[in-house]
Design a protein around this motif. Sequence first.
Motif, short mmCIF file in Angstrom:
data_model
loop_
_atom_site.label_atom_id
_atom_site.label_comp_id
_atom_site.label_asym_id
_atom_site.label_seq_id
_atom_site.Cartn_x
_atom_site.Cartn_y
_atom_site.Cartn_z
N LYS A 20 -5.79 3.32 6.33
CA LYS A 20 -4.62 4.00 6.01
C LYS A 20 -3.46 3.12 5.82
N ASP A 21 -3.32 2.16 6.31
CA ASP A 21 -2.26 0.78 6.30
C ASP A 21 -2.49 0.36 4.88
N PHE A 22 -3.66 0.15 4.30
CA PHE A 22 -3.85 -0.42 3.10
C PHE A 22 -3.33 0.78 1.92
N LEU A 23 -3.55 2.02 2.23
CA LEU A 23 -3.04 3.18 1.35
C LEU A 23 -1.65 3.02 1.39
N ILE A 24 -1.08 3.06 2.59
CA ILE A 24 0.37 2.98 2.82
C ILE A 24 1.12 1.93 2.02
N GLY A 25 0.48 0.80 2.08
CA GLY A 25 0.80 -0.42 1.28
C GLY A 25 0.71 -0.40 -0.15
N ASN A 26 -0.08 0.56 -0.58
CA ASN A 26 -0.19 0.72 -1.90
C ASN A 26 1.01 1.42 -2.58
N LEU A 27 1.92 2.18 -1.71
CA LEU A 27 3.09 2.71 -2.35
C LEU A 27 3.92 1.67 -2.93
N PHE A 28 3.87 0.47 -2.26
CA PHE A 28 4.77 -0.61 -3.03
C PHE A 28 4.18 -1.02 -4.18
N THR A 29 2.74 -1.00 -4.46
CA THR A 29 2.24 -1.20 -5.52
C THR A 29 2.91 -0.38 -6.73
N LEU A 30 2.68 0.91 -6.12
CA LEU A 30 3.35 2.16 -7.29
C LEU A 30 4.67 1.77 -7.61
N ILE A 31 5.56 1.17 -6.61
CA ILE A 31 6.90 1.14 -7.07
C ILE A 31 7.07 -0.06 -8.20
N LEU A 61 -1.06 -6.02 -16.18
CA LEU A 61 -0.03 -6.42 -14.95
C LEU A 61 -0.87 -5.57 -13.77
N ILE A 62 -1.33 -4.13 -14.13
CA ILE A 62 -1.83 -3.56 -12.72
C ILE A 62 -3.11 -4.23 -12.54
N ILE A 118 -8.93 1.32 -6.89
CA ILE A 118 -8.80 2.49 -7.05
C ILE A 118 -7.49 3.31 -7.23
N VAL A 119 -6.41 2.77 -6.71
CA VAL A 119 -5.14 3.28 -6.48
C VAL A 119 -4.77 3.05 -7.89
N ALA A 120 -4.86 1.53 -8.43
CA ALA A 120 -4.48 0.99 -9.72
C ALA A 120 -4.71 2.02 -10.89
N LEU A 121 -6.19 2.27 -10.69
CA LEU A 121 -6.84 2.76 -11.94
C LEU A 121 -6.07 4.25 -12.08
#
Length: 260
Positions: A20-31, A61-62, A118-121
Amino acid sequence: MRKYIKIFTISIKNNTIYIKDFLIGNLFTLIIITTFYFLWQKIYEQNIKTGFTFQEMLWYLILNQSLHLQYNRIYRTVGQDVKGGEIAYKLNKPYYYPLYVLSDNLGRNLLDFCINSIVALIIGISFVGLIEGYKFYFILPSVLIIILGILLNHLIHITISLSAFWVEENMPFAWIYGKLIFVFGGLLYPISLLPKSLYNFNYYMPWSFVMYHVSKTAIKFNINDFIFTFIGQSIYILIFSFILWFIYIRGVKKLNVNGG
């Protein structure tokens, strides 16, 4: 070898509780990727030649963001072991300490990478779609150099972290290497955009085989780039494995002489 595989799998299991922490952290990746999207969109409107299409650039970059893992765990772990005296206890364990650190952190970071990918894809397909003309059989050799790039980066970080045997505070060295990745390793932009002299120099440096060559080859795949990247990574893996071993042996001797 089984003991290190066990350490690797235990590390993965221990870190699944933080998904869950990793997924929340990926919000920063989205930004970050959203920022890159609009930034490079403006750059490409100026008809600047980069060697990449806009779609390829964003995927480049992704992929780099997925490869930008939490290596700060390594220098913190080794530094704390040395400063806290834990290293003396671990040296008496029936394993080779650098391989223990490698196995433990590979387990953590590969889990991060899988989730990041997965998030980046999802983000990449949503923003620009799949790369036009990309063949799915490019994925297997691309995964190979991605794994080798992650392995090489781990070896470099462990080598730097072992400086704690002499200076204890190894963070500045890890910080400098991290900035080399940012500026000259191709993390924020392809190094082909650097001035020619800097590009020619960094083209053969180990940090370029961690990011630039990996992402460029995976996104704009051709067999010559793959062979060059694979050979370069293999050579640097052997070099840093030897340097790591040499520094570790000297560090252990120093520890024993000083009564650590």
